[in-house]
Design a protein around this motif. Structure first.
Motif, short mmCIF file in Angstrom:
data_model
loop_
_atom_site.label_atom_id
_atom_site.label_comp_id
_atom_site.label_asym_id
_atom_site.label_seq_id
_atom_site.Cartn_x
_atom_site.Cartn_y
_atom_site.Cartn_z
N ILE A 2 0.84 -1.20 0.00
CA ILE A 2 0.00 0.00 0.00
C ILE A 2 0.87 1.25 0.00
CG2 ILE A 2 -1.63 1.33 1.42
CD1 ILE A 2 -2.78 -1.47 2.27
N ASN A 3 2.00 1.19 0.69
CA ASN A 3 2.88 2.35 0.77
C ASN A 3 3.94 2.38 -0.33
OD1 ASN A 3 1.90 3.84 3.18
ND2 ASN A 3 2.22 1.83 4.12
N LYS A 4 3.78 1.47 -1.31
CA LYS A 4 4.66 1.45 -2.49
C LYS A 4 6.14 1.47 -2.11
CE LYS A 4 1.14 3.54 -5.40
NZ LYS A 4 0.69 4.61 -6.25
N ARG A 5 6.50 0.62 -1.14
CA ARG A 5 7.91 0.58 -0.72
C ARG A 5 8.77 0.10 -1.88
NH1 ARG A 5 5.85 -0.65 4.70
NH2 ARG A 5 5.61 1.47 5.52
N SER A 6 10.03 0.48 -1.82
CA SER A 6 10.88 0.37 -3.00
C SER A 6 11.14 -1.07 -3.46
CB SER A 6 12.22 1.05 -2.73
OG SER A 6 12.87 0.37 -1.67
N HIS A 7 10.96 -2.04 -2.57
CA HIS A 7 11.27 -3.40 -3.01
C HIS A 7 10.12 -4.08 -3.74
CE1 HIS A 7 9.58 -3.96 1.11
NE2 HIS A 7 8.97 -4.97 0.51
N ILE A 8 8.99 -3.38 -3.91
CA ILE A 8 7.90 -3.97 -4.69
C ILE A 8 8.38 -4.14 -6.14
CG2 ILE A 8 5.52 -3.66 -5.50
CD1 ILE A 8 5.71 -4.02 -2.49
N PRO A 9 8.25 -5.32 -6.71
CA PRO A 9 8.72 -5.51 -8.09
C PRO A 9 8.06 -4.51 -9.04
CG PRO A 9 8.13 -7.62 -7.10
CD PRO A 9 7.69 -6.55 -6.14
N SER A 10 8.82 -4.03 -10.00
CA SER A 10 8.24 -3.05 -10.91
C SER A 10 7.32 -3.74 -11.93
CB SER A 10 9.33 -2.24 -11.62
OG SER A 10 10.31 -3.09 -12.11
N HIS A 11 6.33 -2.99 -12.35
CA HIS A 11 5.37 -3.45 -13.37
C HIS A 11 4.73 -4.79 -13.02
CE1 HIS A 11 6.99 -0.07 -15.41
NE2 HIS A 11 8.13 -0.64 -15.72
N LEU A 12 4.27 -4.87 -11.76
CA LEU A 12 3.46 -6.04 -11.39
C LEU A 12 2.27 -6.13 -12.34
CD1 LEU A 12 3.32 -5.82 -7.48
CD2 LEU A 12 4.32 -7.67 -8.85
N PHE A 13 1.82 -7.33 -12.58
CA PHE A 13 0.61 -7.61 -13.36
C PHE A 13 0.78 -7.40 -14.86
CE2 PHE A 13 -0.89 -5.26 -9.39
CZ PHE A 13 -0.81 -6.38 -8.58
N SER A 14 1.97 -7.00 -15.30
CA SER A 14 2.22 -6.86 -16.73
C SER A 14 2.89 -8.15 -17.23
CB SER A 14 3.14 -5.66 -16.99
OG SER A 14 3.85 -5.84 -18.19
N HIS A 15 2.31 -8.74 -18.26
CA HIS A 15 2.78 -10.05 -18.73
C HIS A 15 4.29 -10.10 -18.94
CE1 HIS A 15 -1.03 -12.04 -19.49
NE2 HIS A 15 -1.48 -11.00 -20.17
N ASN A 16 4.77 -9.27 -19.90
CA ASN A 16 6.16 -9.47 -20.31
C ASN A 16 7.15 -9.09 -19.21
OD1 ASN A 16 5.50 -6.77 -20.69
ND2 ASN A 16 6.92 -6.51 -22.40
N ASP A 17 6.77 -8.08 -18.41
CA ASP A 17 7.67 -7.69 -17.32
C ASP A 17 7.76 -8.77 -16.25
OD1 ASP A 17 8.36 -4.67 -17.86
OD2 ASP A 17 6.26 -4.96 -18.38
N GLN A 18 6.63 -9.38 -15.93
CA GLN A 18 6.64 -10.41 -14.89
C GLN A 18 7.27 -11.71 -15.40
OE1 GLN A 18 5.79 -9.72 -11.54
NE2 GLN A 18 6.12 -7.78 -12.59
N GLN A 19 7.04 -12.03 -16.65
CA GLN A 19 7.75 -13.19 -17.24
C GLN A 19 9.26 -12.97 -17.12
OE1 GLN A 19 6.39 -13.38 -21.31
NE2 GLN A 19 4.38 -14.22 -20.75
N ALA A 20 9.67 -11.76 -17.47
CA ALA A 20 11.10 -11.46 -17.44
C ALA A 20 11.65 -11.54 -16.02
CB ALA A 20 11.37 -10.09 -18.05
N ARG A 21 10.87 -11.06 -15.05
CA ARG A 21 11.34 -11.09 -13.66
C ARG A 21 11.57 -12.53 -13.19
NH1 ARG A 21 13.34 -11.80 -9.81
NH2 ARG A 21 13.38 -10.76 -7.79
N TRP A 22 10.65 -13.41 -13.53
CA TRP A 22 10.83 -14.83 -13.22
C TRP A 22 12.14 -15.35 -13.83
CZ3 TRP A 22 8.57 -19.12 -10.92
CH2 TRP A 22 7.28 -18.98 -10.40
N MET A 23 12.33 -15.00 -15.09
CA MET A 23 13.41 -15.64 -15.84
C MET A 23 14.76 -14.96 -15.63
SD MET A 23 11.61 -17.05 -19.31
CE MET A 23 10.30 -15.93 -19.76
N HIS A 24 14.73 -13.65 -15.34
CA HIS A 24 16.01 -12.98 -15.07
C HIS A 24 16.55 -13.35 -13.69
CE1 HIS A 24 14.98 -9.62 -18.16
NE2 HIS A 24 15.65 -10.60 -18.72
N GLY A 25 15.64 -13.59 -12.75
CA GLY A 25 16.07 -13.85 -11.38
C GLY A 25 16.52 -12.58 -10.67
#
Lengths: 442, 571
Positions: A130-153
């Motif tokens: 809720i407070n948008k702290r800095s460790h929240i992954p960027s572009h949550l809920f976006s397909h390609n960004d979240q796929q990339a986050r999984w795969m980049h590690g």
């Protein structure tokens, strides 16, 4: 591949060793100078594209948990689950009946589930979100960004590499081309700083028509094409020229080693089955290729079930389960099931709430791991309550993961042979979690 | 007849090539690799107007193009130019050629749909056949190319979903892109949004207002993708396409879940046109969707930049306000402009090039925002696109596989005896299918960087589909479509095989020699940038393959040409 196979390959292709380009030579060289492992291991990533509604794979079967589930999922709720009997003491949990073929593998101890997995850079609370702290992954809920986050590690940077490729590069100076194979084209998991995926078509690699045969035409065309590709000058032209040069050399080497593979147990006609069949054939020929470690990437699409979920999702799960079962059978018949571990990834889980006809992009989800080295018949991670407005719900039933994708991946990487130090190098945010790896691998 | 005509054009073109094209730029001879362009070309000029800011200068003149210049422009602005088209264009200025293209009537695809013999329903194969026939033969080539580019931004796809059984709807969607290619982006955005094909693909068709009791809230799919992919992207951009930074140096997100939910409410209440039912509607995949107000969310909707659509605004007005809100966002010019540049001229435009194009998007010179005709003109006429002598080493892009085959078939007058262009499994042979991307993220991402460019600032989007599997698929496709499909080697039973007519090229060899043919290829396929090495490779075919029939020699020569890095790198 030994030197004799290599030489016969040269002859088959109508080229003398002197004709080979430096890239071809280095491809061949890596075949000959392969670092020798005492054992063989392979990881097979099955990426479920679009975001699998994986909360609907494992279902609460009694009490308040079940009531909450039915209330949140409404017409998307699964009402006839198959009861699971995990080794650990867990709340009564059922399997989506569309996954029935997995039940047998689960009971045989060859398959496990990991619950509550999603992209995280540190343990995360609702308050953090809720407070948008800095460790929240960027572009949550976006397909390609979240796929990339999984795969980049790791979070996106100016230069991005995948943990699959980085893992190979930690194990070997110059990874063998056959250690990094995709059945579904280019993807973020397999791009490293020195290696990228050798892509095969889902039914195997085509022979090159223009170079087939030993007549003048075949010999001259191959020589001329290879000369031109090697002569690429400008950078954009070299992207193509170098890529195709390697593609040709590696395809010829791969096809030579696949020639002698004995028939495997039957696979279905589905796209995932076909990809996994080709993976099985490559694994069957791995002793000829000499890659002591292999990673494979296959995909299945259609999981972005914004609409018609009630009919579409069970079909997807059924196809998935059948393909898993076929692949397991093939690994058993090859006698390598202890050495090959398959696992799912998916963009994200989906909302518990409905949009009327389906679900939207969520966050945490459940994953499947399979193989003889998996401590099967159990559920790891967290079975998140499927309740709206819980402490895990950021809104609409998008659940905060309790296991990071990196912890999940690190468990697999550790089994693959990486040390604790290497795991931290591979997944920079791992140190923010108390537990670096889960316990689902032997 | 047709062949004879083509031959005259061929001959005149070869002459033009030999005498410098008769233009004022005779200096750009073969081998220099340079293309001396006139001084900086004007930016956007709507028809019949003086360019802005140039009122004090003398009227602009547009020099006639050389063959090399014409070839470059047509590689950027057609589905793949033929020798005849290049020859004709070389008698014009770039400005005149573009304006001639703007004035061509639109070749729509749906009217060209042909059912297979004995069938009373169109199939997916008929849709692809139609795309080929229209793309290969239509005179409005620039429009076809721009629509193809737009089809990779405003992505719909019938791969792996039920749209596969709606070929008319898919063709009609492409026609919508064709219709608006030189129109206004705002109209295009609305047409795309209300397309029943898009509504089906991104599931806002049939999307309902919330039902709190059943935990149902509006579908967020279109709300998300219209922002992420069709209008503004994820991060706030400067005019030149670079990301804006906050005081900590971080990029700035353009929207969050609040806006997603606001736009999701906007896109509620729409279903197929003239349906008598909301549930289980009558399916009209051709006409724009229509609204059922009782299913539209009348709650307040938070949009971008703090704009709020008040409750009870009404569905149509709410949609208008929302699309205006997207359209007016500063990101649209650089976000869409850069991608159109990447599809047409270069993967790595300079920031200044992007800024010039964005500026034209923002204002076409007459105060109009979103004029795509002006944007296309600005992209093609920009000094970075036209003046190769000033362009950076990395200028250009990898030619899309479908455009490689399209150019070959256009130049070689490809046909089949049945009249159909049936192509099977383009995904394996080309890595791309018109309106057949694996997801809404297109075949490749605009920021894809292959390993071979690691450590540079450069990207090569098309390299994302040039992996070893598809590259070999394409290698084999080129080989079979040239060597195994020579028209003169076939009898009357070739049926659906797509044949290539190599006889005009054989005539060049017979009448003027092999060097003349290779020089012709230099002009048509390589915009006169052929290296001496490649020229020697192609000439040597006529020696080592001398024992084969002439048309086979030519087919081998063409095969070597189209798989060469010099051809694949459109520069």
């Amino acid at each position: 591949m030994d030197r004799r196979t290599f030489l016969s390959l040269c002859i088959k292709g109508g080229v003398s060793a002197a004709m080979l380009t430096s890239t071809q030579l280095s491809a061949m060289q890596s075949l000959l100078n392969q670092q020798h492992y005492n054992d063989y291991k392979a990881l097979v990533c099955i990426f479920l594209l679009g975001g699998n509604d994986s909360m609907n794979m494992l279902l609460p079967m009694s009490g308040q948990d079940k009531a909450d589930y039915l209330a949140s999922r409404q017409n998307l709720a699964i009402v006839d689950p198959v009861r699971l009997s995990p080794i650990s003491t867990l709340p009564e949990t059922g399997l989506n009946p569309a996954l029935a073929p997995l039940h047998e593998l689960f009971n045989a101890g060859d398959l496990a589930f990991v619950g509550g997995v999603g992209t995280l850079s540190a343990p995360t609370s609702l308050d953090d979100y809720i407070n948008k702290r800095s460790h929240i992954p960027s572009h949550l809920f976006s397909h390609n960004d979240q796929q990339a986050r999984w795969m980049h590690g790791k979070e996106k940077q100016s230069i991005n590499t995948g943990w699959g490729a980085r893992m190979l590069e930690l194990l070997e100076d110059q990874p063998h081309f056959a250690s990094n194979i995709s059945l579904a084209g280019t993807n973020p998991w397999q791009i490293g700083s020195k290696t990228s995926a050798f892509a095969m078509s889902r039914t195997g690699q085509a022979n090159i028509s223009a170079f087939s045969g030993t007549n003048t035409r075949a010999v001259q065309l191959e020589q001329s094409v290879m000369r031109q590709l090697a002569a690429s000058q400008k950078r954009m032209a070299k992207v193509y020229g170098d890529g195709l040069t390697q593609g040709i050399a590696n395809s010829q080497a791969m096809n030579a080693s696949l020639e002698n593979v004995a028939p495997l147990p039957d696979f279905g006609e589905g796209r995932l089955s076909q990809q996994l069949q080709t993976v099985a054939r490559v694994i069957a020929s791995q002793s000829q290729q000499g890659a002591g470690r292999q990673i494979f990437y296959v995909t299945m699409g259609g999981f972005d079930t914004h609409d018609e979920q009630v009919t579409k999702h069970p079909e997807l799960l059924a196809e998935l389960a059948t393909s898993f079962s076929e692949f397991n059978q093939a690994m058993v018949s090859l006698g390598v099931s202890d050495q090959v571990t398959s696992f799912t990834m998916s963009d994200f889980g989906r909302t518990l709430s409905s949009n009327g006809d389906g679900t939207d992009h969520g966050w945490a989800g459940n994953q499947i791991v399979m193989g003889g080295a998996v401590k099967g018949q159990d559920i790891y991670g967290a079975l998140l309550p499927q309740r709206l407005d819980s402490e895990f719900d950021v809104k609409g039933g998008r659940l905060i993961p309790q296991v990071s994708t990196d912890q999940y991946s690190a468990t697999l990487a550790k089994w693959f042979g990486l040390s604790a130090g290497e795991l931290n190098e591979l997944f920079p945010s791992l140190s923010r979690f108390d537990q670096q790896t889960l316990n689902f691998m032997t | 007849m047709i062949q004879g005509k083509a031959m005259i054009l061929l001959a005149s073109m070869l002459m033009l090539g030999a005498c410098g094209g008769g233009s004022s730029n005779a200096g750009n001879a073969q081998g220099s690799g340079g293309d001396q362009s006139p001084s900086q070309p004007p930016t956007s000029i709507p028809d019949g107007q003086t360019p802005p800011g140039n009122e004090q200068e003398k009227p602009l003149t547009y020099p006639q193009m050389s063959v090399a210049q014409a070839s470059r422009l047509l590689h950027q602005g057609t589905m793949g130019p033929t020798g005849a088209e290049i020859s004709a264009a070389s008698k014009l200025s770039a400005h005149a050629w573009i304006h001639d293209q703007f004035s061509q009537p639109i070749t729509y695809h749906l009217p060209l749909l042909k059912l297979s013999p004995g069938k009373d329903q169109a199939s997916y194969s008929n849709r692809i056949d139609t795309w080929w026939r229209a793309s290969l033969s239509s005179p409005d080539q620039l429009r076809q190319r721009v629509a193809f580019a737009l089809s990779q931004i405003f992505v719909v796809s019938d791969t792996g979903n039920n749209l596969r059984s709606r070929p008319e709807g898919m063709l009609n969607y492409y026609d919508l892109l064709l219709k608006h290619s030189f129109g206004n982006y705002r109209d295009l955005l609305q047409a795309v949004t209300l397309s029943p094909v898009m509504g089906t693909y991104l599931s806002h068709l049939g999307n309902e207002k919330a039902n709190v009791e059943l935990n149902i809230r509006p579908d967020e799919n279109y709300a998300r993708e219209v922002m992420q992919l069709f209008t503004i992207g994820l991060e706030e951009l400067n005019l030149d396409g670079t990301p804006k930074r906050d005081s900590n140096g971080n990029t700035i997100a353009t929207y969050d879940q609040t806006q997603i939910e606001g736009f999701a409410r906007i896109f509620t209440g729409w279903t197929f046109a003239e349906s008598t039912k909301w549930k289980y509607p009558n399916k009209d995949y051709l006409n724009p969707m229509q609204v059922w107000p009782e299913y539209h969310s009348e709650l307040e909707k938070t949009l971008l930049n703090g704009t709020v659509v008040a409750a009870n605004e009404g569905p149509e007005n709410a949609l208008k306000l929302a699309l205006d809100n997207l359209f007016q966002n500063d990101n649209v010019g650089p976000f869409i402009g850069k991608q159109l540049i990447q599809r047409l001229t270069t993967s790595n435009p300079s920031a200044d090039y992007i800024a010039r194009v964005s500026q034209v998007f923002n204002d076409n010179g007459s105060g109009v925002r979103g004029d795509l005709k002006a944007v296309v003109y600005a992209i093609l006429m920009d000094q970075e696109a036209r003046d190769l002598s000033q362009a950076p080493e990395h200028f250009g892009k990898l030619k899309e596989p479908l455009l490689q085959t399209a150019q070959l078939w256009r130049e070689l007058n490809a046909y089949s005896q049945s009249g159909y262009f049936y192509t099977w499994d383009l995904a394996s042979t080309h890595g791309q299918v018109p309106l057949g991307s694996p997801s809404v993220f297109n075949f490749y991402r605009p920021d894809y960087q292959p390993l071979s460019l690691a450590g540079t600032e450069l990207v090569a989007p098309e390299a994302q589909i040039a992996n070893s599997a598809t590259s070999i698929g394409l290698l084999n496709y080129h080989y079979s479509s040239l060597v195994w499909r020579i028209a003169s080697t076939k009898d009357q039973t070739a049926g659906n095989q797509i044949l290539v007519d190599l006889s005009p090229h054989a005539q060049i060899v017979e009448q003027e020699g092999k060097a003349a043919l290779v020089e012709y290829y230099n002009q048509v396929f390589l915009s006169k940038q052929m290296s001496d090495e490649l020229r020697q490779e192609l000439l040597s075919v006529f020696d080592w393959a001398a024992k084969y029939d002439l048309e086979y020699q030519i087919a081998y020569c063409l095969f070597l040409l189209v798989v060469s890095p010099e051809y694949v790198h459109q520069r």
